[in-house]
Design a protein around this motif. Sequence first.
Motif, PDB file in Angstrom:
ATOM      1  N   GLN A   1       6.715   5.259  -8.191  1.00  0.00           N
ATOM      2  CA  GLN A   1       6.160   4.242  -7.303  1.00  0.00           C
ATOM      3  C   GLN A   1       7.209   3.188  -6.966  1.00  0.00           C
ATOM      4  N   GLN A   2       7.913   2.723  -7.972  1.00  0.00           N
ATOM      5  CA  GLN A   2       8.893   1.665  -7.748  1.00  0.00           C
ATOM      6  C   GLN A   2      10.057   2.154  -6.891  1.00  0.00           C
ATOM      7  N   TYR A   3      10.502   3.383  -7.155  1.00  0.00           N
ATOM      8  CA  TYR A   3      11.608   3.907  -6.356  1.00  0.00           C
ATOM      9  C   TYR A   3      11.178   4.077  -4.903  1.00  0.00           C
ATOM     10  N   TYR A   4       9.966   4.600  -4.719  1.00  0.00           N
ATOM     11  CA  TYR A   4       9.462   4.775  -3.353  1.00  0.00           C
ATOM     12  C   TYR A   4       9.366   3.426  -2.633  1.00  0.00           C
ATOM     13  N   GLN A   5       8.822   2.420  -3.303  1.00  0.00           N
ATOM     14  CA  GLN A   5       8.663   1.110  -2.666  1.00  0.00           C
ATOM     15  C   GLN A   5      10.014   0.508  -2.289  1.00  0.00           C
ATOM     16  N   GLY A   6      11.002   0.662  -3.187  1.00  0.00           N
ATOM     17  CA  GLY A   6      12.334   0.147  -2.885  1.00  0.00           C
ATOM     18  C   GLY A   6      12.962   0.865  -1.707  1.00  0.00           C
ATOM     19  N   LEU A   7      12.828   2.189  -1.689  1.00  0.00           N
ATOM     20  CA  LEU A   7      13.381   2.977  -0.592  1.00  0.00           C
ATOM     21  C   LEU A   7      12.648   2.677   0.714  1.00  0.00           C
ATOM     22  N   ASN A   8      11.341   2.461   0.611  1.00  0.00           N
ATOM     23  CA  ASN A   8      10.535   2.193   1.801  1.00  0.00           C
ATOM     24  C   ASN A   8      10.931   0.877   2.468  1.00  0.00           C
ATOM     25  N   ARG A   9      11.349  -0.094   1.666  1.00  0.00           N
ATOM     26  CA  ARG A   9      11.785  -1.367   2.247  1.00  0.00           C
ATOM     27  C   ARG A   9      13.076  -1.199   3.039  1.00  0.00           C
ATOM     28  N   GLU A  10      13.916  -0.255   2.592  1.00  0.00           N
ATOM     29  CA  GLU A  10      15.202  -0.042   3.248  1.00  0.00           C
ATOM     30  C   GLU A  10      15.103   0.946   4.406  1.00  0.00           C
ATOM     31  N   ASN A  11      14.343   2.022   4.174  1.00  0.00           N
ATOM     32  CA  ASN A  11      14.295   3.104   5.160  1.00  0.00           C
ATOM     33  C   ASN A  11      12.961   3.841   5.035  1.00  0.00           C
ATOM     34  N   PRO A  12      11.933   3.407   5.771  1.00  0.00           N
ATOM     35  CA  PRO A  12      10.602   4.017   5.642  1.00  0.00           C
ATOM     36  C   PRO A  12      10.580   5.525   5.867  1.00  0.00           C
TER      37      PRO A  12
ATOM     38  N   TYR B   1      14.486  -0.840 -22.971  1.00  0.00           N
ATOM     39  CA  TYR B   1      15.240  -1.536 -21.925  1.00  0.00           C
ATOM     40  C   TYR B   1      14.681  -1.200 -20.545  1.00  0.00           C
ATOM     41  N   TYR B   2      14.467   0.080 -20.291  1.00  0.00           N
ATOM     42  CA  TYR B   2      13.921   0.495 -18.995  1.00  0.00           C
ATOM     43  C   TYR B   2      12.504  -0.047 -18.789  1.00  0.00           C
ATOM     44  N   ALA B   3      11.737  -0.124 -19.865  1.00  0.00           N
ATOM     45  CA  ALA B   3      10.368  -0.641 -19.760  1.00  0.00           C
ATOM     46  C   ALA B   3      10.375  -2.094 -19.305  1.00  0.00           C
ATOM     47  N   VAL B   4      11.263  -2.880 -19.877  1.00  0.00           N
ATOM     48  CA  VAL B   4      11.364  -4.297 -19.502  1.00  0.00           C
ATOM     49  C   VAL B   4      11.821  -4.430 -18.049  1.00  0.00           C
ATOM     50  N   LEU B   5      12.823  -3.644 -17.664  1.00  0.00           N
ATOM     51  CA  LEU B   5      13.306  -3.704 -16.283  1.00  0.00           C
ATOM     52  C   LEU B   5      12.212  -3.298 -15.301  1.00  0.00           C
ATOM     53  N   SER B   6      11.423  -2.314 -15.678  1.00  0.00           N
ATOM     54  CA  SER B   6      10.344  -1.857 -14.811  1.00  0.00           C
ATOM     55  C   SER B   6       9.304  -2.950 -14.600  1.00  0.00           C
ATOM     56  N   ASP B   7       8.919  -3.621 -15.683  1.00  0.00           N
ATOM     57  CA  ASP B   7       7.948  -4.712 -15.560  1.00  0.00           C
ATOM     58  C   ASP B   7       8.515  -5.858 -14.723  1.00  0.00           C
ATOM     59  N   LYS B   8       9.788  -6.139 -14.925  1.00  0.00           N
ATOM     60  CA  LYS B   8      10.427  -7.199 -14.145  1.00  0.00           C
ATOM     61  C   LYS B   8      10.445  -6.845 -12.661  1.00  0.00           C
TER      62      LYS B   8
ATOM     63  N   ASP C   1      13.486 -12.455  -4.915  1.00  0.00           N
ATOM     64  CA  ASP C   1      14.824 -11.944  -5.221  1.00  0.00           C
ATOM     65  C   ASP C   1      15.001 -10.469  -4.840  1.00  0.00           C
ATOM     66  N   THR C   2      15.104 -10.235  -3.557  1.00  0.00           N
ATOM     67  CA  THR C   2      15.241  -8.867  -3.051  1.00  0.00           C
ATOM     68  C   THR C   2      16.483  -8.175  -3.605  1.00  0.00           C
ATOM     69  N   GLU C   3      17.573  -8.913  -3.733  1.00  0.00           N
ATOM     70  CA  GLU C   3      18.807  -8.315  -4.247  1.00  0.00           C
ATOM     71  C   GLU C   3      18.647  -7.854  -5.694  1.00  0.00           C
ATOM     72  N   GLU C   4      17.931  -8.644  -6.485  1.00  0.00           N
ATOM     73  CA  GLU C   4      17.686  -8.247  -7.872  1.00  0.00           C
ATOM     74  C   GLU C   4      16.787  -7.016  -7.917  1.00  0.00           C
ATOM     75  N   GLN C   5      15.825  -6.937  -7.024  1.00  0.00           N
ATOM     76  CA  GLN C   5      14.976  -5.745  -6.959  1.00  0.00           C
ATOM     77  C   GLN C   5      15.818  -4.502  -6.674  1.00  0.00           C
ATOM     78  N   LYS C   6      16.758  -4.617  -5.758  1.00  0.00           N
ATOM     79  CA  LYS C   6      17.633  -3.482  -5.436  1.00  0.00           C
ATOM     80  C   LYS C   6      18.451  -3.068  -6.658  1.00  0.00           C
ATOM     81  N   ARG C   7      18.954  -4.060  -7.380  1.00  0.00           N
ATOM     82  CA  ARG C   7      19.753  -3.757  -8.578  1.00  0.00           C
ATOM     83  C   ARG C   7      18.915  -3.016  -9.614  1.00  0.00           C
ATOM     84  N   LEU C   8      17.690  -3.474  -9.804  1.00  0.00           N
ATOM     85  CA  LEU C   8      16.819  -2.850 -10.798  1.00  0.00           C
ATOM     86  C   LEU C   8      16.443  -1.428 -10.396  1.00  0.00           C
ATOM     87  N   VAL C   9      16.144  -1.231  -9.125  1.00  0.00           N
ATOM     88  CA  VAL C   9      15.820   0.117  -8.642  1.00  0.00           C
ATOM     89  C   VAL C   9      16.998   1.050  -8.884  1.00  0.00           C
TER      90      VAL C   9
END
Length: 355
Positions: free
Chosen positions: A229-240, A176-183, A193-201
């Motif tokens: 990497q994904q967590y950093y990128q998501g956080l960086n979009r919100e608060n560099p 499940y996590y693997a699929v979410l990560s690829d998505k 879909d920025t909101e969906e990215q936030k949900r996935l992160v």
Amino acid sequence: MKIKNLFLLLWLSCSFTYAEISSDDLQTIENLTDQVLGNKKLAPLEPQIKAQIKKSQPTVQQLFKAEEINYNDSVYLHNYAIITSGYAEYLLDQDCAELSHPIQELAEQAYLALQKRDPKDSIALNNFGLFYAQMSVYYRKNSDPTPRLTYLLKAEQLFETLIQIKPKDEEYERNYYAVLSDKLMLLHKYHRDTEEQKRLVNILKKPLFQFLADPDQPFDSGNFVILAQQYYQGLNRENPKAAEKWLRDNQQKIETVVNKNRKHTQRENEFLAEFYALLNQPAKALSYLKQLEFSDENSTEPSSFENEPNLANLRLNPEYQKWFKKYTQDYQEYRKALPEVCKITQLETTRNPVS
């Protein structure tokens, strides 16, 4: 996150007395399933696979239309689904998308019939989810991300159902996590879909923080690096600033994983290059960029490096400029040389490879 390429064979013990499926038919299809599962290259098995799919058509078409499927029929369909899904994947791997599509449809119909028989059949649900996930992989080079997103969404829905049925199963949770990560990576790449990215992160924080809490525990370190990497990128979009602080605070833990003796994947090397570029360590960043293979199936287009903000610290570096120029030239020459036709010359060039 690498998705696990495994289809579980369902071994069921029962008396074969139902419908028109004989014990010999079941034994034959089970034997072929064993061979499909045990071979990464299916070329030698291709005549047998095509013959089995053709032979099975009257039976499976009857089962597809049936209001109910009995236990014995499901054994046959499980094996048929594994064979067709494996063959569809093989055809895609050989650049034979047109030949693969009708086989994909047969596999999908088989899994849908199994799901109809028993919506809580965890083995069928897991295999069905893995089928969609594997199909999505072969569309990663498409300029239009829609086909891959469609497959990933179907896989996500199946695994969501599965972990509700089996909430404590670690394998299903990893899938499940693997699929979410690829998505998430796909949505991020195409700025969708920025909101969906936030949900996935937010969902993927759970496995990431588990790894960070104990970096020496046994787990897939490749998955960890990509999650970081994904967590950093998501956080960086919100608060560099918060993202940079998080990266520095967790530098030692990330490096503990990185320094384990193992070969990194393309995506991991890219993240590590960005990681060290952000930490202003250009020599280390370049060492990971130089490990990238332009001919790898997961190779990145040169334009992605040009547009990657995490590599900004390197762009004026002469060594980086030298590497980027060579990578771009090699990448473009390799892409020009790629075959544009189906590699399986022995197949009929028809839309139905089992006719």
